[in-house]
Motif scaffolding. Structure first.
Motif, short mmCIF file in Angstrom:
data_model
loop_
_atom_site.label_atom_id
_atom_site.label_comp_id
_atom_site.label_asym_id
_atom_site.label_seq_id
_atom_site.Cartn_x
_atom_site.Cartn_y
_atom_site.Cartn_z
N ALA A 140 -0.55 14.89 1.57
CA ALA A 140 -0.88 13.47 1.58
C ALA A 140 0.39 12.63 1.64
N LEU A 189 -7.11 7.83 0.64
CA LEU A 189 -6.02 8.80 0.66
C LEU A 189 -6.31 9.96 -0.30
N MET A 190 -6.89 9.58 -1.45
CA MET A 190 -7.21 10.62 -2.43
C MET A 190 -8.19 11.63 -1.84
N THR A 243 1.00 3.77 -3.21
CA THR A 243 0.43 5.10 -2.96
C THR A 243 1.51 6.16 -3.13
N LEU A 267 2.13 6.70 -6.75
CA LEU A 267 1.09 7.50 -7.37
C LEU A 267 1.23 8.98 -6.98
N LEU A 268 1.44 9.20 -5.67
CA LEU A 268 1.55 10.59 -5.20
C LEU A 268 2.74 11.29 -5.85
N PHE A 316 0.84 -1.21 0.00
CA PHE A 316 0.00 0.00 0.00
C PHE A 316 0.87 1.25 0.00
N ALA A 375 -8.27 1.79 0.06
CA ALA A 375 -7.31 2.59 0.82
C ALA A 375 -6.78 3.74 -0.01
N LEU A 376 -6.50 3.44 -1.26
CA LEU A 376 -6.01 4.50 -2.16
C LEU A 376 -7.03 5.62 -2.27
#
Lengths: 197, 541
Positions: A54, B26-27, A17, A20-21, A13, B22-23
Motif C-alpha cells: 500500500a 486504501l485500507m 495516509t 498512518l501506513l 491525503f 479515501a483512507l
C-alpha cells in the motif's frame, strides 16, 4: 486576514495516509522483530507485507504528483535562511522572535525542513524499500549460496531505517508545535491553509 | 478566526468525509490479509471408503481353500508357507528379495547398512552378537537363530506376520509362531496388510511399545484425529501402505536415510509408487499463504506439523545407559520407576529416561545419514554420534527436520577403538549379559558369534543417535504457530548458521536504535520545556 492554501487535498491525503501506513509498518515490523506482541506473528507479517504494498502504491502516486505539479522543487535544498532557521530553533524561539521564513505556496518548507524531508525521501524510504524487498524476496533469490550474513545485514539495515523513521517521527511531531501557536502547523496540515498570526 | 463553514471563501474547507473515504479505500487494499483462515473442514475419510470398496473387489475366499484347512502342527509356520506357495508360487521369491527378509537394503541403495550387517544402534546395539534368536521375533521369516540362517529357503518366509487379519498371530524367539497360535484359522483369514500387521514389529522397535522411534507406537491403531491426521479413523483413515507403497512385496521405506525432498508422484494412472514425501500428495505449495509455502525451501513439513512426538500416551525412550546395567538387589535384577510409573533403572538395561509428548530437536538434514559399523574406528568426538546427519543451511536439499535424539552409552573396545556386539539375550549360565551380568564374557562371546576380533579390554563410550520424526502428523489447527520458532528462545534457538527473523538481532542494534529515539525525545522535551519557561518569563518578567 489572509489564507493561502499550503497543502492541497492530495498533499494532505498523501501525508496522512503515509503517516498512518508508516506507523502501522513500524508496529507490525517491531512485532515481527519480537519487540512486543499485538497482532500475532503471522498476521503481523502479512500486514507488514500488505502495508508495504500500500505504501509503495501511495509513494508512486505521490511521486507522480510531485513530478507533474512541480512540487518536487519544494525539496531542493537551499542555504538561504539556513543559518537563521537554525538560530531560530536554538535561540530565537525562546525569545519569542518571529519565524524567520515566511511560508508561501511555492515555498512552504523552511530550509531545515527541506533538508530533513529530502533526506527522508531519498535516504530512508528507498533504503527501507530496497532492504524490505531483499528481505521479502530473499527465499526466492536462491541466496543460500550468498554470504551467510547477507540476510543479517539486510535486516539490520532495515531495522536501522525503522529506528531512523521513529526518531524522525518524534522530532517531526514535536516540531509541529513550533508554529505561531502550538497547534497551528498541525491544523494547517489538516485543513490545508494557515492563518496569519 | 476563519469561518470554517463559509462555502464562498476562496479556499475550500477540508472535507473530512472524503478524506476518510479515501483512507478507507486504501485500507481495503490490504484488508484481505486481516481475514481469518477458514475453519478446518470435516474429516474427509475418502481413504476409508476406498479401502472398503477394495475389499469388495476381493474374489478369493481363503476359508474355502482345501490346502488351508490344516491341521498344521503347532508352531509350524513353514507348513503354512508351503500351503500359501501352492497358489502364490512366486511370492516367496519376491519376499526373499526384500529388506523385510534380508534385513539389508538392496545393495545399490546404501553401503550395506541393515540389521543383519555390522550396523550398530543405540538401543539393543547389534543383532550379530548372538542375539538373532531374540531379535528375529521381528524377522519376516522362521528360524533365524544365528548367523547361519539360510536366506534362500522359501518355506522359511513368514507370510502370516504381514497378512494376518485376526490380530491373533504372534511370533516368538527365532521368529517361529507361538505354538498357541491357531495357524489354520489365521491362514484361512489372510488378507491385506494393515496398520496392525506393520505395527506388530514397527511399533515395538527397541524391545517394547514406543521405545525406539517416538513417532510410532500402538496408540496409532486407535488414534484420535489429534494424534495422527492420516491414520486416524476420524481423519483420513489411511493405512501405512498408502504412503509406504509396495511393489512385488518390497515395501517402500527410508532405506537408512529418507531423502528429505523425495517427491514421488505417479507418472501415469495406476502406477504404484511410494508416497513417503508429504509433497507427493500435498504438493510443495499446500498453503494458501505464499509466505508459508516458501518455508518449504528450508523447512520440512514435519517440523511445523508434528509439534511433539510420543503424543499418544505412551512414553518413548530418550536415554539408555548400558554402563550402569547389572546392579542387583539381594542378588536379583530389579527395576526402579518414577512417580509417573516410567522406568528410571532396570538391571538389564541400566539407567533410562522415558518421556511422553516430547518436543523434537531440529537439524538441517538433506535426507542422508551415515551409520556406524562394528568395524568402523570411532571418532574422537564425544558423544559418538552413531548416525551423523548430512545437511546444512547452505545445502539446497537440506531442510530443518524434527528428530528424536537418543542418548546413552555403549560398551566398546578401547584397544581397537571400535564398538562391540555383546551377547545380551540368553539364559543364566550361558554367558549372555542378561543371564550373568558379566560384560567381559558377554562381549567376548558376542564378538566370537559375530566373527569379529576383541582385544579383551572394554570400556563405555557415550553415544547418541538421531531418529527422524515423520509420523504422528497433527491436524493443521495444531501446527506450530510462527512464534514457536520466530522468537528469541524458540524451538530453533540452537539451529545456527542462518538469520531467522524474530530470533536473531544484531548485537547493540536495539541499544543504538532506541537510544536514537530516546535522545530525540529528550531533546524535544528539553527544547519544549525551555520554550514554556521562556515564554512564562517573558509574560512575567
Amino acid at each position: 486576514m489572509s489564507r493561502i492554501i499550503l497543502y492541497t487535498r492530495f498533499n494532505r491525503f498523501w501525508h496522512w495516509t503515509q503517516a498512518l501506513l508508516i506507523l502501522l509498518l513500524a508496529v507490525t515490523g517491531f512485532e515481527v522483530r519480537g519487540t512486543f506482541r499485538i497482532f500475532g506473528y503471522l498476521r503481523a507479517v502479512n500486514l507488514h507485507h500488505g502495508l508495504s504494498l500500500a505504501l509503495m502504491t501511495l509513494v508512486l502516486f505521490a511521486a507522480f504528483w510531485h513530478l507533474t505539479t512541480g512540487e518536487w522543487r519544494q525539496y531542493l535544498p537551499t542555504r538561504v535562511f539556513l543559518k537563521e532557521m537554525a538560530a531560530f530553533y536554538l535561540t530565537g524561539i525562546f525569545r519569542g522572535a518571529p519565524h524567520p521564513v515566511r511560508k508561501e505556496r511555492t515555498a512552504k518548507l523552511n530550509p531545515l525542513q527541506r533538508l530533513a524531508y529530502l533526506g527522508f525521501k531519498v535516504l530512508i524510504i528507498p533504503v527501507q524499500f530496497t532492504t524490505g524487498a531483499l528481505y521479502f524476496f530473499y527465499p526466492n533469490l536462491n541466496a543460500h549460496a550468498w554470504p551467510a550474513g547477507f540476510l543479517w545485514g539486510v535486516s539490520t539495515l532495515h531495522v536501522l531505517g525503522a529506528f531512523g523513521l521513529l526518531a524522525f517521527l518524534v522530532g517531526h511531531v514535536y516540531l509541529t508545535t513550533t508554529g505561531h501557536t502550538p497547534l497551528a502547523n498541525l491544523k494547517a496540515m489538516l485543513v490545508g491553509y494557515e492563518e496569519d498570526a | 478566526m476563519t469561518n470554517m463553514t463559509s462555502p464562498s471563501g476562496p479556499i475550500r474547507p477540508p472535507r473530512p468525509g472524503r478524506f476518510i473515504q479515501a483512507l478507507a479505500g486504501l485500507m481495503v487494499l490490504f484488508l484481505p490479509v486481516l481475514a481469518t483462515q477458514p475453519p478446518p473442514g470435516p474429516a474427509h475419510g475418502a481413504y476409508g471408503r476406498v479401502r472398503a470398496e477394495r475389499n469388495r473387489d476381493v474374489t478369493a475366499d481363503h476359508t474355502r481353500f482345501k490346502v488351508l484347512q490344516g491341521p498344521f502342527k503347532d508352531g509350524d509356520g513353514s507348513a503354512v508357507t508351503r500351503a500359501c506357495l501352492t497358489c502364490h508360487v512366486k511370492a516367496a521369491d519376491q519376499v526373499m528379495a526384500t529388506r523385510h527378509w534380508n534385513w539389508r537394503p538392496a545393495a545399490t541403495d546404501r553401503k550395506g547398512y541393515g540389521k543383519s550387517t555390522h550396523l550398530v544402534n543405540n538401543f539393543c546395539i547389534s543383532t550379530l552378537g548372538g542375539n538373532q534368536e531374540a531379535c528375529s521375533r521381528c524377522h519376516a521369516g522362521y528360524g533365524m537363530t544365528d548367523r547361519t540362517f539360510d536366506f534362500t529357503k522359501a518355506e522359511n518366509v513368514d507370510c502370516l506376520v504381514c497378512h494376518d487379519t485376526t490380530g491373533d498371530y504372534e511370533k516368538v524367539k527365532g521368529g517361529y509362531p507361538n505354538p498357541a497360535v491357531p495357524l489354520a484359522e489365521i491362514a484361512q483369514k489372510v488378507g491385506r496388510t494393515s496398520n496392525q500387521t506393520c505395527g506388530v514389529c514397527h511399533f515395538f522397535g527397541g524391545g517394547a511399545d514406543a521405545t525406539k522411534h517416538g513417532d510410532l507406537d500402538d496408540t496409532l491403531l486407535k488414534a484420535p484425529r489429534s494424534l495422527d491426521v492420516h491414520l486416524s479413523r476420524d481423519g483420513a483413515a489411511m493405512s501405512c501402505t498408502d504412503c509406504h507403497g509396495a511393489r512385488s512385496h518390497e515395501v517402500a521405506g527410508p532405506d537408512y536415510g529418507a531423502p528429505a525432498d523425495r517427491r514421488e508422484q505417479p507418472r501415469f494412472a495406476g502406477e504404484a509408487v511410494s508416497r513417503m514425501a508429504c509433497t507427493a500428495c500435498h504438493t510443495a505449495t499446500p498453503h494458501a499463504s505464499f509466505v508459508l509455502n516458501r518455508h518449504y525451501r528450508k523447512v520440512a513439513c514435519q517440523t511445523c506439523h508434528i509439534p511433539a512426538y510420543a503424543r499418544g500416551g505412551l512414553a518413548s525412550n530418550l536415554s539408555w545407559t548400558w554402563s550402569t546395567a547389572g546392579r542387583l538387589k539381594g542378588g536379583r535384577p530389579y527395576e526402579d520407576k518414577d512417580a509417573n510409573g516410567l522406568v528410571t533403572y532396570n538391571t538389564i538395561h541400566g539407567d533410562m529416561v522415558w518421556a511422553k509428548n516430547v518436543k523434537p530437536e531440529y537439524v538441517f538434514y538433506d535426507g542422508s545419514m551415515d551409520f556406524t559399523l562394528l568395524t568402523d574406528p570411532l571418532p574422537a568426538t564425544r558423544p559418538v554420534v552413531l548416525n551423523p546427519l548430512h545437511g546444512s543451511y547452505a545445502d539446497p536439499d537440506a531442510r530443518i527436520w524434527p528428530f528424536k535424539r537418543h542418548d546413552g552409552d555403549q560398551p566398546f573396545d578401547p584397544v581397537q577403538n571400535r564398538l562391540v556386539a555383546p551377547w545380551t539375550a540368553g539364559p543364566k549360565g550361558s554367558g549372555a549379559y542378561w543371564g550373568d551380568y558379566d560384560w567381559d564374557t558377554a562381549i567376548r562371546l558376542g564378538m566370537e558369534k559375530a566373527g569379529l576380533p576383541y582385544s579383551g579390554k572394554f570400556g563405555f563410550v557415550k553415544t547418541s543417535m538421531w531418529w527422524p520424526i515423520t509420523h504422528m502428523v497433527a491436524p493443521k489447527e495444531q501446527a506450530l504457530a510462527c512464534g514457536e520458532c520466530h522468537s528469541r528462545q524458540g524451538r530453533l534457538a540452537r539451529v545456527k548458521g542462518f538469520y531467522l527473523p524474530g530470533r536473531d538481532r544484531a548485537p547493540g542494534l536495539d541499544f543504538l536504535g532506541w537510544g536514537l529515539v530516546l535522545l530525540t525525545f529528550c531533546a524535544t522535551l528539553v527544547h519544549g520545556a525551555s520554550r514554556v519557561l521562556a515564554s512564562r518569563s517573558r509574560r512575567n518578567p
